[in-house]
Design an enzyme around this catalytic site. Structure first.
Site, PDB file in Angstrom:
ATOM      1  N   THR A  65      32.986  49.437  38.860  1.00 43.36           N
ATOM      2  CA  THR A  65      34.141  49.651  39.756  1.00 43.36           C
ATOM      3  C   THR A  65      34.138  51.115  40.206  1.00 43.36           C
ATOM      4  OG1 THR A  65      35.566  49.914  37.809  1.00 43.36           O
ATOM      5  CG2 THR A  65      35.544  47.751  38.884  1.00 43.36           C
ATOM      6  N   LYS A 118      30.190  48.979  31.661  1.00 44.24           N
ATOM      7  CA  LYS A 118      30.890  49.651  32.743  1.00 44.24           C
ATOM      8  C   LYS A 118      32.120  50.298  32.146  1.00 44.24           C
ATOM      9  CE  LYS A 118      34.000  48.655  35.069  1.00 44.24           C
ATOM     10  NZ  LYS A 118      35.450  49.136  35.115  1.00 44.24           N
ATOM     11  N   THR A 127      38.872  51.275  31.714  1.00 42.55           N
ATOM     12  CA  THR A 127      38.544  49.852  31.456  1.00 42.55           C
ATOM     13  C   THR A 127      37.080  49.791  31.075  1.00 42.55           C
ATOM     14  OG1 THR A 127      40.196  49.099  32.974  1.00 42.55           O
ATOM     15  CG2 THR A 127      38.360  47.599  32.546  1.00 42.55           C
ATOM     16  N   GLU A 151      36.044  59.409  35.037  1.00 39.68           N
ATOM     17  CA  GLU A 151      36.558  59.727  36.362  1.00 39.68           C
ATOM     18  C   GLU A 151      36.911  61.214  36.479  1.00 39.68           C
ATOM     19  OE1 GLU A 151      38.424  55.311  37.262  1.00 39.68           O
ATOM     20  OE2 GLU A 151      39.759  56.938  36.651  1.00 39.68           O
ATOM     21  N   ASN A 164      42.691  58.164  40.957  1.00 45.05           N
ATOM     22  CA  ASN A 164      43.684  57.203  40.490  1.00 45.05           C
ATOM     23  C   ASN A 164      44.932  57.158  41.361  1.00 45.05           C
ATOM     24  OD1 ASN A 164      42.745  55.900  37.818  1.00 45.05           O
ATOM     25  ND2 ASN A 164      42.104  58.042  37.669  1.00 45.05           N
TER      26      ASN A 164
END
Length: 404
Positions: free
Chosen positions: A156, A182, A193, A277, A399
């Site tokens: 993702t 992932k 996640t 991220e 985000n």
């Protein structure tokens, strides 16, 4: 594709076939549907999120494993939609995907293990997935290319796929392990996640696999955090085809398998943290002199989840006082006068108070991609290494825009 090697060569476990396709769930048009087919004797064990808001595939997968008594013949994964907070319609959509996958493969629906990842609260368009099932079933192959396609399709916000492998010999036979994962944000496994799929051609009962999986996860995926958020979809699945002819019955084989499994899991955990991220700095947080492991984890998580600490790391600011404050509020009855803190190889706090140190050097240590920070509690013999990261403006940007 660059993949960290934990064996002297790339290995692909026997007994698995892989494929991927685009079902139209991702706006980018990239592959977002993946299939893994396993041989008839394959056993399985899984660990799931501890978030009480669990996605539909978590509920369906958990029930299927119970019904099949730990037998899995296929894994069907979609990205681009988490199928979470979608009510009974989400459960029905997941079950329909499993039924149609089973029909095409000639197996039972409870032998199909589902996974989803993506945005929460959006109804899953199961029809798009079902329409592409024939393509992934037809394309499945026992090749590196097939596995690489699966590793790409499950991503993702990740910037790169994550794979690791290991192998060992038992007599004249070779046992192979391979893992894909992932994960980039919402990383705080209470198992992040995070989806992890582990494949081996060893033979083992579901109970033995679960024991091995819990041990490996406790020292890898459960010792890391990017942002402190536990996902609704976390899954770690271990599949064992048995096609090597080596079974985990002997203690020596179990020990070698455990070591290989931990290597693979630790490599995947390191790759997830490094791809967090917006991450600029990876922090290797060593908690020493705790009374026990749980106490050390509590302290590590308090530090790793502190926004003040994480933003200081983003600026390479050696503000050890924020670390000390996080330890003090974590709930562990520490004695501040016994706490020592090190940044890199420098001691910056001794007995809960400032210790003379070279601030420029500490800033330089924190400015690198990786930095070691050690906290000594003075309470006992236990220690852990916990992987975490800074918190940057790029994390906020990613985000803030995720659903739009």
């Amino acid at each position: 594709m660059s993949v960290p090697v934990v064996a002297d060569r790339i290995v692909l476990p026997r007994g698995f076939r892989f494929s991927a396709a685009a079902a139209g769930l991702k706006a980018s048009g990239r592959n977002d549907l993946a299939l893994v087919e396993a041989s008839p004797a394959t056993t399985a064990a899984a660990l799931f999120t501890r978030n009480r808001v669990a996605a539909a595939p978590i509920e369906v997968g958990r029930a299927s494993l119970l019904k099949s008594k730990g037998r899995v013949r296929a894994v069907i994964i979609n990205s681009g939609n988490a199928n979470c907070a979608t009510g009974e319609a989400g459960i029905r959509a997941c079950q329909e995907v499993c039924r149609q996958t089973a029909r095409l493969l000639g197996i039972r629906p409870e032998e199909v293990f589902p996974s989803s990842t993506g945005i929460i609260g959006v109804p899953l368009q199961a029809g798009k997935i079902v329409a592409r099932l024939g393509s992934v079933v037809e394309a499945r192959e026992a090749t590196e290319q097939g596995l690489d396609q699966v590793a790409e399709a499950i991503l993702t916000t990740d910037t790169r796929p994550k794979q690791a492998w290991a192998s060992f010999r038992s007599g004249r036979s070779e046992v192979r392990l391979r893992g894909i994962a992932k994960g980039s944000g919402m990383i705080h496994p209470q198992l992040a996640t995070m989806l992890v799929y582990l494949f081996t051609d060893a033979g083992a009962s579901p109970a033995e696999l679960r024991k091995q999986l819990k041990g490996a996860c406790s020292r890898s995926f459960n010792c890391m955090s990017v942002d402190g958020d536990t996902s609704t979809n976390d899954t770690v699945l271990l599949l064992a085809s048995g096609e090597s002819g080596v079974h985990l019955k002997e203690a020596s084989v179990r020990a070698r398998f455990a070591a290989a499994l931990h290597e693979v899991c630790q490599s995947l955990a390191d790759q997830i943290i490094a791809d967090g991220e917006g991450v600029q700095h990876v922090i290797h947080l060593l908690i020493e002199q705790a009374k026990n492991r749980e106490e050390a984890l509590t302290v590590a998580r308090a530090i790793a989840h502190s926004l003040l600490v994480k933003t200081a790391w983003a600026g390479a600011d050696p503000n050890w006082g924020r670390i000390l404050a996080a330890v003090g509020r974590c709930g562990v009855p520490v004695d501040p006068s016994r706490i020592n803190i090190f940044i890199g190889k420098q001691q910056v706090c001794r007995g809960g108070t400032s210790w003379p140190f070279d601030e420029a050097k500490a800033h330089g240590d924190l400015s690198g991609h990786d930095c070691d920070i050690c906290v000594q509690l003075g309470r006992g013999p236990s220690k852990i290494i916990f992987q975490t990261t800074d918190l940057t403006a790029e994390y906020v940007r990613i985000n803030a825009d995720y659903s739009t």
